[in-house]
Design an enzyme around this catalytic site. Structure first.
Site, PDB file in Angstrom:
ATOM      1  CE  LYS A 161      -2.203  -1.060   3.849  1.00 30.62           C
ATOM      2  NZ  LYS A 161      -1.638  -2.390   4.185  1.00 30.62           N
ATOM      3  NE  ARG A 208       7.831  -2.671   5.476  1.00 31.68           N
ATOM      4  CZ  ARG A 208       6.527  -2.474   5.660  1.00 31.68           C
ATOM      5  NH1 ARG A 208       5.773  -2.013   4.672  1.00 31.68           N
ATOM      6  NH2 ARG A 208       5.975  -2.759   6.823  1.00 31.68           N
ATOM      7  NE  ARG A 246       6.771  -0.506   9.497  1.00 32.04           N
ATOM      8  CZ  ARG A 246       5.522  -0.465   9.010  1.00 32.04           C
ATOM      9  NH1 ARG A 246       5.294   0.138   7.850  1.00 32.04           N
ATOM     10  NH2 ARG A 246       4.525  -1.000   9.668  1.00 32.04           N
ATOM     11  NE  ARG A 285       2.665  -4.825  10.962  1.00 33.20           N
ATOM     12  CZ  ARG A 285       3.706  -4.764  10.113  1.00 33.20           C
ATOM     13  NH1 ARG A 285       4.844  -5.368  10.410  1.00 33.20           N
ATOM     14  NH2 ARG A 285       3.594  -4.095   9.009  1.00 33.20           N
TER      15      ARG A 285
HETATM   16  P1  AMP Z   1       1.276   0.600   8.871  1.00 30.39           P
HETATM   17  O1  AMP Z   1       2.433   1.496   8.577  1.00 30.39           O
HETATM   18  O2  AMP Z   1       0.027   0.996   8.137  1.00 30.39           O
HETATM   19  O3  AMP Z   1       1.621  -0.856   8.686  1.00 30.39           O
HETATM   20  O4  AMP Z   1       0.925   0.788  10.420  1.00 30.39           O
HETATM   21  C1  AMP Z   1       1.870   0.478  11.427  1.00 30.39           C
HETATM   22  C2  AMP Z   1       1.169   0.415  12.763  1.00 30.39           C
HETATM   23  O5  AMP Z   1       0.592   1.690  13.069  1.00 30.39           O
HETATM   24  C3  AMP Z   1       0.001  -0.566  12.835  1.00 30.39           C
HETATM   25  O6  AMP Z   1       0.426  -1.892  13.112  1.00 30.39           O
HETATM   26  C4  AMP Z   1      -0.817   0.034  13.978  1.00 30.39           C
HETATM   27  O7  AMP Z   1      -0.212  -0.240  15.230  1.00 30.39           O
HETATM   28  C5  AMP Z   1      -0.662   1.541  13.725  1.00 30.39           C
HETATM   29  N1  AMP Z   1      -1.720   2.054  12.839  1.00 30.39           N
HETATM   30  C6  AMP Z   1      -1.577   2.568  11.591  1.00 30.39           C
HETATM   31  N2  AMP Z   1      -2.756   2.955  11.086  1.00 30.39           N
HETATM   32  C7  AMP Z   1      -3.684   2.673  12.035  1.00 30.39           C
HETATM   33  C8  AMP Z   1      -5.099   2.817  12.121  1.00 30.39           C
HETATM   34  N3  AMP Z   1      -5.815   3.319  11.105  1.00 30.39           N
HETATM   35  N4  AMP Z   1      -5.716   2.423  13.251  1.00 30.39           N
HETATM   36  C9  AMP Z   1      -5.019   1.918  14.291  1.00 30.39           C
HETATM   37  N5  AMP Z   1      -3.689   1.731  14.267  1.00 30.39           N
HETATM   38  C10 AMP Z   1      -3.020   2.110  13.164  1.00 30.39           C
END
Ligand code: AMP
Length: 221
Positions: free
Chosen positions: A13, A127, A160, A171
């Site tokens: 994404k 990554r 990360r 996740r």
């Molecule tokens: P991402 O970079 O989208 O993979 O997000 C990394 C982490 O940020 C996730 O595993 C959640 O802990 C938090 N996070 C990101 N977006 C959201 C969201 N919309 N709602 C809740 N937690 C979020």
């Protein structure tokens, strides 16, 4: 135009949204990126979010939705935006509907990136992300020209902290339990379009661009 990229962690994404944002002149909004920035700067939000993020859990809806509202209300979203990482559950989807309704706008397209488990694990475990500009690389599939250094800006690359085996597993569980229900939510609203996202980045981006062009053409008829 307002687009949601929906899909499991590792669907690509973020990488796709960065390219599409530039191509289509749409602002890329990644709630994960905003949260990570807050954690790095040790803001109040960052302090509250860090533990959830490290465990691979969702940050509470109130915090993330408030943060999203602030971001969507910035002037650079006027031309539209691509959401990456929000909504993550039905509650957030409803909050987004409400926010857009107040602005007399709506989501145009929800693009679901269908990705196999094998590809997800491979992408996440290799990554690399640039600390400075956020560009993504991959140890095997898209290595940087110089080890540990971003090709785009020379920033330092890091892995990360939530891209480790245990957190990836959590996740994915969270995705299956909370986020995957958004597929039927948006299907019911006739907004969902499926794209198979196992192929390399440029192929998937081309498919998305084609989809958006078809959507725009359908509006002209
Ligand atoms: P991402 O970079 O989208 O993979 O997000 C990394 C982490 O940020 C996730 O595993 C959640 O802990 C938090 N996070 C990101 N977006 C959201 C969201 N919309 N709602 C809740 N937690 C979020």
């Amino acid at each position: 135009m307002r687009i949601i990229l929906l899909g499991p962690p590792g669907a690509g994404k973020g990488s796709q949204a960065k390219i599409l944002g530039k191509l289509l002149n749409l602002t890329h909004i990644s709630t994960g990126d905003i949260l990570r920035e807050n954690v790095t700067k040790d803001t109040n939000l960052g302090k509250k979010a860090a533990d959830f993020m490290n465990k691979g859990m969702l940050v509470p809806d109130e915090l993330v939705t408030q943060m999203l509202i602030q971001r969507v209300n910035q002037p650079d979203t006027k031309n539209g935006f691509i959401l990456d990482g929000y909504p993550r559950n039905i509650n957030q989807a409803k909050a987004l509907d409400e926010l857009l309704e107040k602005r007399d706008t709506r989501i145009d397209l929800v693009i679901y990136l269908d990705t196999s488990l094998k590809v997800i694990i491979e992408r996440l475990s290799g990554r690399l992300v640039c600390k400075y500009c956020g560009a993504n690389f991959h140890i095997k599939n898209m290595p940087p020209k110089l080890q540990g250094i971003c090709d785009n800006c020379g920033g330092r690359l890091y892995q990360r902290s939530d891209d480790n085996e245990e957190t990836i597993k959590r996740r994915l569980e969270v995705y299956n339990k909370e986020t995957s229900s958004l597929i039927s939510y948006y299907e019911g609203r006739r907004k969902l379009h499926r794209i198979s996202a196992d192929e390399e980045l440029s192929v998937v981006v081309d498919k998305i661009v084609h989809l958006i062009e078809s959507y725009n053409d359908s509006l002209k008829v």
